[in-house]
Design a protein around this motif. Sequence first.
Motif, short mmCIF file in Angstrom:
data_model
loop_
_atom_site.label_atom_id
_atom_site.label_comp_id
_atom_site.label_asym_id
_atom_site.label_seq_id
_atom_site.Cartn_x
_atom_site.Cartn_y
_atom_site.Cartn_z
N ARG A 34 20.47 -2.75 -21.04
CA ARG A 34 19.76 -2.88 -19.76
C ARG A 34 18.60 -3.85 -19.92
O ARG A 34 18.08 -4.05 -21.02
CB ARG A 34 19.25 -1.53 -19.26
N GLN A 35 18.21 -4.45 -18.80
CA GLN A 35 17.09 -5.38 -18.80
C GLN A 35 16.24 -5.12 -17.57
O GLN A 35 16.68 -5.33 -16.44
CB GLN A 35 17.59 -6.83 -18.80
N ALA A 36 15.01 -4.67 -17.80
CA ALA A 36 14.04 -4.49 -16.74
C ALA A 36 13.36 -5.81 -16.44
O ALA A 36 13.33 -6.72 -17.28
CB ALA A 36 13.01 -3.43 -17.13
N ARG A 41 16.35 -7.59 -22.89
CA ARG A 41 17.47 -6.65 -22.87
C ARG A 41 17.35 -5.67 -24.03
O ARG A 41 16.96 -6.05 -25.13
CB ARG A 41 18.79 -7.39 -22.98
N ALA A 88 16.42 -1.03 -14.02
CA ALA A 88 16.84 -2.21 -14.76
C ALA A 88 18.21 -2.65 -14.25
O ALA A 88 18.87 -1.92 -13.52
CB ALA A 88 16.92 -1.92 -16.26
N GLN A 111 22.57 -3.19 -10.72
CA GLN A 111 21.16 -2.83 -10.59
C GLN A 111 21.00 -1.34 -10.38
O GLN A 111 21.62 -0.74 -9.50
CB GLN A 111 20.54 -3.58 -9.41
#
Length: 116
Positions: A34-36, A41, A88, A111
């Motif tokens: 996941r990447q906020a 990531r 994220a 998302q």
Amino acid sequence: QVQLEESGGGLVQAGGSLRLSCKYSEESAVGWFRQAAGQEREFVSAINSHGGTTRYSDCVKGRFTISRDNARKTIYQQMHSLRPEDTAVYYCTRMTATLNSRLGSWGQGTQVTVSS
């Protein structure tokens, strides 16, 4: 080459649940990252090709469960007790058999937004 497609993201209140899905074209070990916004990531979870071995980051242990249905060529990530910090874009990716490294390119992502 393995094709992956994520789905199932959405908006949920803190404490709620979501289930993510990842369809694949060729069976392999698969993981979720996941990447906020504004962040790198990070690893979330992974599962081997048979589904008998899983690995989780400490921040999601006890809340997230990765599973797979090879007959449907789908990887799942069930997420409970969601927190705003879980917000994220979530990606599935091919993993090495040891579940220690990822392989291939990134897909579209899905998302997840958790409201406080």
